[in-house]
Design a protein around this motif. Structure first.
Motif, mmCIF file in Angstrom:
data_model
loop_
_atom_site.group_PDB
_atom_site.id
_atom_site.type_symbol
_atom_site.label_atom_id
_atom_site.label_comp_id
_atom_site.label_asym_id
_atom_site.label_seq_id
_atom_site.Cartn_x
_atom_site.Cartn_y
_atom_site.Cartn_z
ATOM 1 N N HIS A 1 0.834 -1.329 -0.139
ATOM 2 C CA HIS A 1 0.081 -0.021 -0.071
ATOM 3 C C HIS A 1 0.621 1.147 -0.094
ATOM 4 N N ALA A 2 1.917 1.362 0.857
ATOM 5 C CA ALA A 2 2.699 2.346 0.939
ATOM 6 C C ALA A 2 3.612 2.546 -0.515
ATOM 7 N N PHE A 3 3.839 1.556 -1.209
ATOM 8 C CA PHE A 3 4.534 1.679 -2.376
ATOM 9 C C PHE A 3 3.614 2.202 -3.492
ATOM 10 N N MET A 4 2.373 1.930 -3.442
ATOM 11 C CA MET A 4 1.410 2.503 -4.383
ATOM 12 C C MET A 4 1.378 4.058 -4.268
ATOM 13 N N VAL A 5 1.257 4.429 -2.724
ATOM 14 C CA VAL A 5 0.711 5.753 -2.435
ATOM 15 C C VAL A 5 2.056 6.556 -2.868
ATOM 16 N N SER A 6 3.390 5.904 -2.714
ATOM 17 C CA SER A 6 4.596 6.889 -3.036
ATOM 18 C C SER A 6 4.522 7.149 -4.517
ATOM 19 N N GLY A 7 4.094 6.448 -5.189
ATOM 20 C CA GLY A 7 4.023 7.019 -6.858
ATOM 21 C C GLY A 7 2.903 8.242 -6.974
ATOM 22 N N MET A 8 2.209 8.648 -5.966
ATOM 23 C CA MET A 8 1.470 9.546 -6.250
ATOM 24 C C MET A 8 2.104 11.153 -5.763
ATOM 25 N N THR B 1 11.306 6.195 1.709
ATOM 26 C CA THR B 1 12.194 5.356 2.399
ATOM 27 C C THR B 1 11.980 5.171 4.006
ATOM 28 N N ARG B 2 11.452 6.293 4.425
ATOM 29 C CA ARG B 2 11.060 6.006 5.842
ATOM 30 C C ARG B 2 10.117 5.166 6.230
ATOM 31 N N TRP B 3 8.961 4.942 5.291
ATOM 32 C CA TRP B 3 7.941 4.149 5.467
ATOM 33 C C TRP B 3 8.325 2.687 5.473
ATOM 34 N N GLN B 4 9.356 2.418 4.385
ATOM 35 C CA GLN B 4 9.754 1.045 4.336
ATOM 36 C C GLN B 4 10.714 0.619 5.576
ATOM 37 N N ALA B 5 11.498 1.604 6.070
ATOM 38 C CA ALA B 5 11.945 1.431 7.359
ATOM 39 C C ALA B 5 11.166 1.202 8.489
ATOM 40 N N PRO C 1 -1.022 6.238 -9.911
ATOM 41 C CA PRO C 1 -0.504 6.258 -11.115
ATOM 42 C C PRO C 1 -0.093 4.800 -11.674
ATOM 43 N N ASP C 2 -0.095 3.791 -11.067
ATOM 44 C CA ASP C 2 0.183 2.245 -11.225
ATOM 45 C C ASP C 2 -1.119 1.797 -11.470
ATOM 46 N N GLY C 3 -2.072 2.492 -11.271
ATOM 47 C CA GLY C 3 -3.406 1.672 -11.538
ATOM 48 C C GLY C 3 -3.793 0.745 -10.427
ATOM 49 N N GLY C 4 -2.946 0.391 -9.325
ATOM 50 C CA GLY C 4 -3.249 -0.561 -8.248
ATOM 51 C C GLY C 4 -4.074 -0.154 -7.154
#
Length: 280
Positions: free
Chosen positions: A67-74, A83-87, A200-203
């Protein structure tokens, strides 16, 4: 296999104290010393600890990471947030943390992500009319956050085509952006159109699907003239055939009522003749 990001953070914390040192596996024996007390090696027995089952937690964290990865695309300006979210998610995978601590940290991160995804929404639109086969409609997308955000706009309809397909656009901060969408009508009529605003990735869906109504009247100008001309020709052909049929009926009726001249000069009647025969 431990998470590399998680191990790196532990190493950084340990290096800061100077009390421990991380070595590679092939250097463990060479760099490990034996603890001696009065010249004798000390054997340390660790207490038995019941292992903590964190399988459910790891599954939840995997979903949060996606979820965080898809939001990062925005994000147009990331400011190192991905980077902080993943850590943070990597640390939450530790069995040393209680479920309560993980739940609190997860809620905080989800709220931060929701403040981004919930900032974008389309302005109300319920119907639009296409007066030609090709046209461009404008969708108004609002961004209430204080930073620009990227989103994907998707329109779907069985009787319309969208030459540009899904469009990824940037919605400026605290503003409403007009998104131009070229449309080609395949037929006339009224029918539903679905509108989706996605990451942006449509997911990731940012809104519930909206359903609009399209009204199409694509036959205009020359097309209407040709259609009207064809209708007039059809009516003229039908009228000519009706008149021709009536004349044929009148002509046949006239011939049947016209007297016929006999060879002896008399007139033949259409009525049947009667013959009197006398018998002696």
């Amino acid at each position: 296999m431990p998470n590399p990001a998680f191990v790196s953070r532990i190493q950084a914390m340990a290096d800061a104290t100077g009390a421990t040192q991380f070595v590679t596996l092939n250097g463990v024996e060479r760099n490990t010393t034996t603890l001696l007390v009065d010249g004798l090696p000390v054997e340390i027995v660790l207490p038995t600890i019941t292992p903590v089952d964190i399988a459910a937690r790891l599954e939840s964290l995997d979903q949060l990471n996606a979820h965080a990865f898809m939001v990062s695309g925005m994000l147009v300006n990331t400011r190192d947030r991905p980077t902080r979210w993943q850590a943070t998610i990597a640390v939450l995978a530790s069995s040393a943390l209680t479920d309560e601590a993980v739940a609190n940290a997860t809620t905080t991160l989800n709220n931060e992500l929701a403040s981004i995804t919930g900032a974008v929404s389309p302005r109300p639109i319920y119907a639009f009319t296409l007066s030609g086969r090709r046209t461009t409609i404008r969708l108004r997308i609002e961004n209430i956050s204080d930073e620009p955000l990227r989103v994907m706009v998707r329109l779907t309809a069985n009787k319309l085509t969208f030459p540009k397909g899904d469009q990824v656009v940037t919605i400026e901060a605290k503003s409403i952006t007009d998104v131009a969408v070229p449309v080609v009508a395949r037929t006339n009529g009224s029918f539903p159109v679905s509108l989706d605003v996605l990451s942006p990735d449509g997911g990731l869906a940012l809104i519930n699907t909206l359903y609009l109504k399209a009204r199409v009247s694509a036959l205009t100008g020359v097309a209407q003239l040709l259609t009207g001309g064809g209708l007039l020709m059809l009516l003229a052909w039908w009228g000519r055939n009706v008149r021709r049929g009536r004349r044929s009926k009148h002509s046949a009726a006239g011939r049947s009522n016209h007297p016929v001249v006999r060879p002896n000069g008399g007139l033949a009647s259409n009525e049947p003749s009667s013959t009197n025969i006398s018998h002696s």
